[in-house]
Design a protein around this motif. Structure first.
Motif, PDB file in Angstrom:
ATOM      1  N   ASP A 189      15.599  10.617  14.219  1.00 16.23           N
ATOM      2  CA  ASP A 189      16.793  11.469  13.492  1.00 16.23           C
ATOM      3  C   ASP A 189      16.697   9.731  12.097  1.00 16.23           C
ATOM      4  N   SER A 190      15.976   9.520  11.625  1.00 17.00           N
ATOM      5  CA  SER A 190      17.213   8.681  10.861  1.00 17.00           C
ATOM      6  C   SER A 190      16.879   9.037  10.129  1.00 17.00           C
ATOM      7  N   THR A 191      17.776   8.304   8.911  1.00 12.19           N
ATOM      8  CA  THR A 191      18.371   9.071   7.900  1.00 12.19           C
ATOM      9  C   THR A 191      18.260   9.259   6.889  1.00 12.19           C
ATOM     10  N   MET A 240       1.669   4.590  25.633  1.00 10.78           N
ATOM     11  CA  MET A 240       2.160   3.573  24.648  1.00 10.78           C
ATOM     12  C   MET A 240       3.120   3.937  23.460  1.00 10.78           C
ATOM     13  N   THR A 241       3.431   3.325  22.995  1.00 11.45           N
ATOM     14  CA  THR A 241       4.175   3.352  22.188  1.00 11.45           C
ATOM     15  C   THR A 241       4.858   2.353  20.940  1.00 11.45           C
ATOM     16  N   PHE A 242       4.453   2.738  19.950  1.00 11.61           N
ATOM     17  CA  PHE A 242       4.698   1.935  18.576  1.00 11.61           C
ATOM     18  C   PHE A 242       5.807   2.423  17.877  1.00 11.61           C
ATOM     19  N   TYR A 243       6.770   1.439  17.744  1.00  9.74           N
ATOM     20  CA  TYR A 243       8.247   1.446  17.229  1.00  9.74           C
ATOM     21  C   TYR A 243       7.733   0.502  15.295  1.00  9.74           C
ATOM     22  N   ILE A 244       8.776   1.855  14.467  1.00 11.06           N
ATOM     23  CA  ILE A 244       8.435   1.394  12.925  1.00 11.06           C
ATOM     24  C   ILE A 244       9.920   1.111  12.752  1.00 11.06           C
ATOM     25  N   GLY A 245      10.289   0.850  11.798  1.00  8.02           N
ATOM     26  CA  GLY A 245      12.216  -0.007  11.556  1.00  8.02           C
ATOM     27  C   GLY A 245      11.729  -0.915  10.726  1.00  8.02           C
ATOM     28  N   ARG A 246      13.188  -1.015  10.455  1.00  9.08           N
ATOM     29  CA  ARG A 246      14.503  -2.240  10.276  1.00  9.08           C
ATOM     30  C   ARG A 246      14.056  -3.172  10.839  1.00  9.08           C
ATOM     31  N   ASN A 247      14.711  -3.033  12.074  1.00 10.75           N
ATOM     32  CA  ASN A 247      14.990  -3.920  13.539  1.00 10.75           C
ATOM     33  C   ASN A 247      13.853  -4.748  12.949  1.00 10.75           C
ATOM     34  N   ASN A 248      14.436  -6.153  13.652  1.00 11.73           N
ATOM     35  CA  ASN A 248      13.048  -7.368  13.780  1.00 11.73           C
ATOM     36  C   ASN A 248      12.389  -6.710  15.365  1.00 11.73           C
ATOM     37  N   ASP A 249      12.811  -6.021  16.274  1.00  9.42           N
ATOM     38  CA  ASP A 249      11.279  -5.781  17.033  1.00  9.42           C
ATOM     39  C   ASP A 249      10.951  -4.765  17.541  1.00  9.42           C
ATOM     40  N   ASN A 250      10.953  -4.079  16.437  1.00  6.68           N
ATOM     41  CA  ASN A 250       9.611  -3.261  15.803  1.00  6.68           C
ATOM     42  C   ASN A 250       8.641  -3.615  16.127  1.00  6.68           C
ATOM     43  N   ASP A 251       7.353  -2.690  16.171  1.00  6.00           N
ATOM     44  CA  ASP A 251       6.542  -3.018  16.142  1.00  6.00           C
ATOM     45  C   ASP A 251       5.253  -3.111  14.671  1.00  6.00           C
ATOM     46  N   LEU A 252       6.373  -2.616  13.895  1.00 11.46           N
ATOM     47  CA  LEU A 252       5.933  -2.687  12.432  1.00 11.46           C
ATOM     48  C   LEU A 252       7.477  -2.968  12.063  1.00 11.46           C
ATOM     49  N   LYS A 253       7.637  -3.984  11.452  1.00 11.90           N
ATOM     50  CA  LYS A 253       8.811  -4.381  10.750  1.00 11.90           C
ATOM     51  C   LYS A 253       9.214  -3.832   9.324  1.00 11.90           C
ATOM     52  N   SER A 293      15.612   1.715   2.634  1.00 10.03           N
ATOM     53  CA  SER A 293      16.341   3.342   3.157  1.00 10.03           C
ATOM     54  C   SER A 293      15.631   3.456   4.023  1.00 10.03           C
ATOM     55  N   VAL A 294      14.570   2.765   5.365  1.00 10.96           N
ATOM     56  CA  VAL A 294      14.001   2.716   6.342  1.00 10.96           C
ATOM     57  C   VAL A 294      15.039   2.537   7.569  1.00 10.96           C
ATOM     58  N   SER A 295      15.239   3.233   8.277  1.00  9.03           N
ATOM     59  CA  SER A 295      16.693   2.691   9.281  1.00  9.03           C
ATOM     60  C   SER A 295      16.090   2.056  10.163  1.00  9.03           C
ATOM     61  N   GLY A 296      16.933   1.736  11.195  1.00  2.98           N
ATOM     62  CA  GLY A 296      16.363   0.387  12.303  1.00  2.98           C
ATOM     63  C   GLY A 296      15.496   0.481  12.870  1.00  2.98           C
TER      64      GLY A 296
END
Length: 218
Positions: A42-44, A1-14, A19-22
């Motif tokens: 590989d975030s910016t 099970m994987t939990f994604y974090i980022g700026r994009n709307n489809d992340n589990d935690l937006k 300064s946060v990558s998509g």
């Protein structure tokens, strides 16, 4: 099970910070849901835990986590993870099995309350009866004692019944029932199950509302 974090709307935690990558990082969740490994994608602007740049690291609740320039409160993150796991999981057989013990404990406590009430009523009835007999024997002429003795048992029963508050027993049973009903529910969606026995629900194998698994197939 994987939990994604980022700026994009489809992340589990937006996270809205520029300064946060998509798709900045992901958290891999162990099969037993007890350990969480954070990995930078590989975030910016990088990922930092306790001030140190990391590519991959297991998380603890005391960690200070920064993605880019955005700090994530550990308490909030772990709360989000628990909610994510709860929503994604389908197998709740382990939690469902504990409801059987809950049901047994409720029945045991209810039986104990009824038994205590009966014992206390019997003890009070005996005490009242003996007390009346002593009074009758001490102060009543002998020729009337035989008539009075016949009604002493009935008098003792009536007095003890009136003295013992059945309302207390009802309140005790009601408190136990309310507590039981609030806990006897589907481990995932919390649908109330108290209307029927655990054995009945076990035969269903799955929750009729959220469809999670209660009983694994052999």
């Amino acid at each position: 099970m994987t939990f994604y974090i980022g700026r994009n709307n489809d992340n589990d935690l937006k996270l809205a910070s520029p300064s946060v990558s998509g798709e900045h990082a992901r958290i891999s969740i162990s099969d037993d849901y007890q350990s969480y490994v954070l990995e930078d994608l590989d975030s910016t602007n990088g990922t930092y835990i306790n001030g140190q740049p990391v590519a991959k690291k297991e998380l603890s609740k005391k960690d200070k986590i920064i993605l880019g320039k955005e700090e994530i409160q550990s308490e909030k993150l772990f709360k989000e993870l628990k909610s994510f796991i709860h929503n994604k999981r389908t197998d709740f057989s382990e939690e469902f099995s504990t409801l059987q013990m809950l049901e047994r404990s409720f029945q045991k406590d209810k039986d104990k309350a009824n038994k205590f009430f009966k014992i206390k009523s019997a003890a009070l009835r005996l005490a009242v009866t003996v007390g009346i007999m002593l009074i009758v024997g001490q102060f009543t002429p002998r020729e009337y004692r035989i008539y009075l003795m016949g009604g002493i048992g009935l008098i003792g029963t009536v007095i003890s019944t009136l003295s013992m508050s059945e309302g207390r027993l009802r309140n005790k049973i009601e408190d136990l029932t309310v507590e039981f009903m609030s806990s006897f529910s589907c481990p995932k969606c919390e649908m109330e199950l108290a209307g029927k026995s655990w054995k009945y629900w076990k035969s269903k194998k799955n929750c009729p509302k959220c469809k999670c698994t209660w009983v694994k197939e052999n």
